[in-house]
Write a protein that holds these residues in place. Sequence first.
Motif, PDB file in Angstrom:
ATOM      1  N   LYS A  39       0.863  -1.181   0.000  1.00 46.87           N
ATOM      2  CA  LYS A  39       0.000   0.000   0.000  1.00 46.87           C
ATOM      3  C   LYS A  39       0.899   1.230   0.000  1.00 46.87           C
ATOM      4  N   SER A  40       0.782   2.040  -1.070  1.00 43.55           N
ATOM      5  CA  SER A  40       1.615   3.237  -1.119  1.00 43.55           C
ATOM      6  C   SER A  40       0.736   4.469  -1.131  1.00 43.55           C
ATOM      7  N   GLU A  41       1.249   5.549  -0.537  1.00 40.07           N
ATOM      8  CA  GLU A  41       0.523   6.820  -0.534  1.00 40.07           C
ATOM      9  C   GLU A  41       1.471   7.903  -0.992  1.00 40.07           C
ATOM     10  N   ASN A  42       1.108   8.517  -2.116  1.00 44.65           N
ATOM     11  CA  ASN A  42       1.848   9.689  -2.575  1.00 44.65           C
ATOM     12  C   ASN A  42       3.344   9.471  -2.729  1.00 44.65           C
ATOM     13  N   ARG A  88      18.072  15.134  -8.596  1.00 49.27           N
ATOM     14  CA  ARG A  88      18.601  16.459  -8.957  1.00 49.27           C
ATOM     15  C   ARG A  88      19.610  16.257 -10.078  1.00 49.27           C
ATOM     16  N   MET A  89      19.360  16.962 -11.205  1.00 53.18           N
ATOM     17  CA  MET A  89      20.339  16.925 -12.288  1.00 53.18           C
ATOM     18  C   MET A  89      20.819  18.356 -12.487  1.00 53.18           C
ATOM     19  N   GLY A  90      21.870  18.760 -11.795  1.00 55.54           N
ATOM     20  CA  GLY A  90      22.330  20.139 -11.863  1.00 55.54           C
ATOM     21  C   GLY A  90      21.285  21.060 -11.248  1.00 55.54           C
ATOM     22  N   ASP A  91      20.761  21.996 -12.052  1.00 56.22           N
ATOM     23  CA  ASP A  91      19.744  22.920 -11.539  1.00 56.22           C
ATOM     24  C   ASP A  91      18.359  22.293 -11.594  1.00 56.22           C
ATOM     25  N   GLU A  92      18.201  21.330 -12.490  1.00 58.79           N
ATOM     26  CA  GLU A  92      16.876  20.750 -12.708  1.00 58.79           C
ATOM     27  C   GLU A  92      16.545  19.662 -11.700  1.00 58.79           C
ATOM     28  N   THR A  93      15.285  19.520 -11.428  1.00 58.65           N
ATOM     29  CA  THR A  93      14.830  18.402 -10.614  1.00 58.65           C
ATOM     30  C   THR A  93      13.977  17.503 -11.486  1.00 58.65           C
ATOM     31  N   VAL A  94      14.366  16.231 -11.578  1.00 59.04           N
ATOM     32  CA  VAL A  94      13.595  15.267 -12.359  1.00 59.04           C
ATOM     33  C   VAL A  94      12.656  14.544 -11.408  1.00 59.04           C
ATOM     34  N   ARG A  95      11.353  14.559 -11.733  1.00 64.21           N
ATOM     35  CA  ARG A  95      10.404  13.826 -10.899  1.00 64.21           C
ATOM     36  C   ARG A  95      10.148  12.481 -11.567  1.00 64.21           C
ATOM     37  N   ALA A  96      10.823  11.454 -11.126  1.00 61.23           N
ATOM     38  CA  ALA A  96      10.635  10.126 -11.697  1.00 61.23           C
ATOM     39  C   ALA A  96       9.304   9.559 -11.236  1.00 61.23           C
ATOM     40  N   LEU A  97       8.935   9.824  -9.981  1.00 60.79           N
ATOM     41  CA  LEU A  97       7.620   9.447  -9.456  1.00 60.79           C
ATOM     42  C   LEU A  97       7.015  10.702  -8.856  1.00 60.79           C
ATOM     43  N   ASP A  98       5.718  10.882  -9.137  1.00 58.80           N
ATOM     44  CA  ASP A  98       5.108  12.150  -8.732  1.00 58.80           C
ATOM     45  C   ASP A  98       3.770  11.873  -8.052  1.00 58.80           C
ATOM     46  N   GLY A  99       3.834  11.296  -6.880  1.00 59.29           N
ATOM     47  CA  GLY A  99       2.622  11.044  -6.109  1.00 59.29           C
ATOM     48  C   GLY A  99       1.884   9.790  -6.538  1.00 59.29           C
ATOM     49  N   VAL A 100       2.526   8.659  -6.342  1.00 59.55           N
ATOM     50  CA  VAL A 100       1.909   7.398  -6.734  1.00 59.55           C
ATOM     51  C   VAL A 100       1.254   6.753  -5.512  1.00 59.55           C
ATOM     52  N   SER A 119      11.599   9.563  -2.204  1.00 60.09           N
ATOM     53  CA  SER A 119      11.989  10.845  -1.631  1.00 60.09           C
ATOM     54  C   SER A 119      10.926  11.318  -0.651  1.00 60.09           C
ATOM     55  N   ALA A 120       9.689  10.979  -0.947  1.00 56.93           N
ATOM     56  CA  ALA A 120       8.586  11.338  -0.047  1.00 56.93           C
ATOM     57  C   ALA A 120       7.460  10.333  -0.250  1.00 56.93           C
ATOM     58  N   GLY A 121       6.491  10.342   0.672  1.00 52.07           N
ATOM     59  CA  GLY A 121       5.382   9.411   0.573  1.00 52.07           C
ATOM     60  C   GLY A 121       5.590   8.224   1.492  1.00 52.07           C
ATOM     61  N   ARG A 122       4.540   7.426   1.598  1.00 53.79           N
ATOM     62  CA  ARG A 122       4.605   6.282   2.506  1.00 53.79           C
ATOM     63  C   ARG A 122       4.435   4.990   1.745  1.00 53.79           C
ATOM     64  N   LEU A 123       5.100   3.934   2.247  1.00 54.21           N
ATOM     65  CA  LEU A 123       4.955   2.627   1.631  1.00 54.21           C
ATOM     66  C   LEU A 123       4.860   1.597   2.745  1.00 54.21           C
ATOM     67  N   ARG A 124       3.796   0.781   2.673  1.00 54.95           N
ATOM     68  CA  ARG A 124       3.663  -0.302   3.643  1.00 54.95           C
ATOM     69  C   ARG A 124       3.750  -1.625   2.904  1.00 54.95           C
ATOM     70  N   PHE A 125       4.470  -2.580   3.482  1.00 49.99           N
ATOM     71  CA  PHE A 125       4.603  -3.910   2.895  1.00 49.99           C
ATOM     72  C   PHE A 125       4.261  -4.921   3.979  1.00 49.99           C
ATOM     73  N   GLU A 126       3.292  -5.781   3.671  1.00 48.39           N
ATOM     74  CA  GLU A 126       2.799  -6.752   4.658  1.00 48.39           C
ATOM     75  C   GLU A 126       2.471  -6.060   5.973  1.00 48.39           C
ATOM     76  N   GLY A 127       1.907  -4.857   5.867  1.00 45.13           N
ATOM     77  CA  GLY A 127       1.458  -4.147   7.053  1.00 45.13           C
ATOM     78  C   GLY A 127       2.513  -3.319   7.746  1.00 45.13           C
ATOM     79  N   GLY A 128       3.812  -3.480   7.368  1.00 46.52           N
ATOM     80  CA  GLY A 128       4.879  -2.741   8.048  1.00 46.52           C
ATOM     81  C   GLY A 128       5.315  -1.524   7.247  1.00 46.52           C
ATOM     82  N   GLU A 129       5.771  -0.510   7.954  1.00 45.02           N
ATOM     83  CA  GLU A 129       6.229   0.719   7.307  1.00 45.02           C
ATOM     84  C   GLU A 129       7.640   0.489   6.773  1.00 45.02           C
ATOM     85  N   VAL A 130       7.820   0.560   5.444  1.00 41.22           N
ATOM     86  CA  VAL A 130       9.101   0.197   4.831  1.00 41.22           C
ATOM     87  C   VAL A 130      10.230   1.150   5.237  1.00 41.22           C
ATOM     88  N   SER A 131       9.901   2.436   5.438  1.00 36.86           N
ATOM     89  CA  SER A 131      10.960   3.403   5.773  1.00 36.86           C
ATOM     90  C   SER A 131      11.595   3.106   7.135  1.00 36.86           C
TER      91      SER A 131
END
Lengths: 228, 412
Positions: free
Chosen positions: A5-8, A14-26, A60-72
């Motif tokens: 279960k993932s939230e956001n 960061r690529m120099g000045d630019e920020t690449v958003r590979a995932l944007d609130g999934v 970088s941000a957001g929450r991820l739970r795996f088998e009920g546990g907080e992955v972070s």
Amino acid sequence: MSLVKSENLTKTYRMGDETVRALDGVSLRIDPGEFVAILGPSGSGKSTLMHILGFMDSPSAGRLRFEGGEVSQIGRARRSWYRANRIGFVFQAFNLLPRLSVTDNVLLPVVYGRSGIRDRKSLARVALERVGMTHRARHLPNQLSGGERQRAAIARALVNSPALVLADEPTGNLDSQNVDRIMALFGELAAEGHTIVVVTHDEHVAGFARRRIRMHDGRITEDSSMDV
Amino acid sequence: MNGILTFFGGLVNGLGEVWAHKFRSLLSMAGIILGVAALVAMVGVVQGMIGEVRDYFERTGGITRLMVEPREPPDEQLHIAHLSPGLTFRDVEAIRQGSPLVTWIDPEVSLGWRRYSHAGRNESAPLRGVLPDRREILRLQLREGRFIGDLDIADASPVVVLGSWLGEQFFPDGGAVGERISLHGRQYRIIGVLEPLGGHDAGGWFRWQDRVGYIPVTTGMKRFNGNDRLNSLAVQVADVAFLEDAMEQVRNVLLHTRRGIRDFEVTTMEEQLMEFRRMERSFTFALGGVAGISLLVGGIGIMNVMLAVINERIREIGVRKAVGARGSDIFIQFLAEAVVISVVGGMIGMMASVGLVVMLGEIVEAEQFRIVLSPAAMVAGFLFSVTIGVASGIYPAMRAARLNVIEALRYE
Ligand SMILES: Nc1ncnc2c1ncn2[C@@H]1O[C@H](COP(=O)(O)OP(=O)(O)OP(=O)(O)O)[C@@H](O)[C@H]1O
Ligand SMILES: [Mg+2]
């Protein structure tokens, strides 16, 4: 209870000045026994999501739970344990170790999983039987065809009976006959109760899955299940 | 427990890797191999040389020897210096009477190189006039006959004892005793022939000694020199504990025979011993330096190869991590490979050292000294090389352990 279960989920580089958003609130939820295909154009963030789901990368941000546990909350050594025991990963490039036999390749997660299992040989045999590869157990990877290599890699992903099997473009290096064979195998595994997520940009491949998630620019644009 | 298992797995794996890249592995081991071989060979050479010097030192009296050496008399005695008779046979008699702490007295009349003639054959060899005591000090063994005795000294008899080399030249089949040999225009009766001094593979000094012929010191004085002057005088003391007292006794006795003129000095072998120790130490440092540097170079070689190996196998590391390997598993795996390389290298080095020592032994003739194959040096070299190998494997293994999974998997 959901398996994943993932939230956001957000991943930025960061690529120099630019920020690449590979995932944007999934935000998504995967239940045990589901067979999911993730579709999307190149650069849409499919692999990034798979790496995070597979405990190989952190958001970088957001929450991820795996088998009920907080992955972070899980420490580094414990993440390795999850990769060995709870998650099976299948790669586009097979990623078998060239100097090890098929059996030894299949046993790598068992060696690193530290489950204390003594009868490793029979574990490997069961996994190889499941993918129809027992007759190639002693071969080296370079003595196998592409389809056989991918089946050996799937046996490796299955050997510890993981809760989740992740496959990032598993058919990308295969001819159409082998594509169907590998996808049919995933279908059987799902029918047996395995939870499977396959990344592809091929609609035909996605057709084997019951649920399809489309991604674009790091976001989920469509999530549809079909009844069979 | 698990770490140990992983380590043994790593050793097996490492052996496989070494075997799979035989030539590269050999190259990476070259430094270690040469280092170990050089260490063992150097230790062999130095031990051989030092052993030779130590043998010589001990066989010539060792630390219990006192030597009487001529010296400029002090300024206030310069005008009466001519009153001193110098080193003479009278000193020998005086010491025998006045210095009970002295066990052997060793005067010598050196007669230089002389022509020995027998049955139409001529050989040149040194000739020396000595006392029976010389036999005890040099521990001379006789092949046949006897050494010079007290009666020969008293009578100044025309008898000679041949060194083993001379015996070999004139009488290869033995039977020398009783034969006559011509020296300095006179016939001398052979009373004995010596065994070689130092056994068979001894070096230079002993070979040299084997050439010498001996006559009674009194014979040398009367028949060759016509006076009782000695070329050298030394004494042996029974025990180092008496060395100081014996020196004092000898000094007093000699002052008496010299009419109070201090134109001599009694010295010990201490200085030679110090010199010997100094030489031993500087050899050890030189040797340690050379061996250390070559093993260090060997270590750098291993580190270099390990870094290259890891670069080649970044993808493998990524795969292993993706299927559950921890950083510590990867660390142990690559450290085990460095251990395999250095252990195998060290063992080949030990074998190579045997070859090197044998080869050097062929080159350096036995005349000079003998090269010793030291098992202790082989073990030390091996352990040192393994230590160096492990130490130089740590950094590459740490780099491997820290690699990021995804980056490693993406590496082409
Ligand atoms: N390490 C990185 N540094 C910078 N940008 C990255 C990095 N990894 C991925 N990206 C960027 O993130 C975006 C998503 O990449 P990702 O690999 O997830 O795409 P994908 O959907 O798997 O594409 P493909 O179908 O081509 O495999 C891309 O724009 C990529 O350039
Ligand atoms: Mg991708």
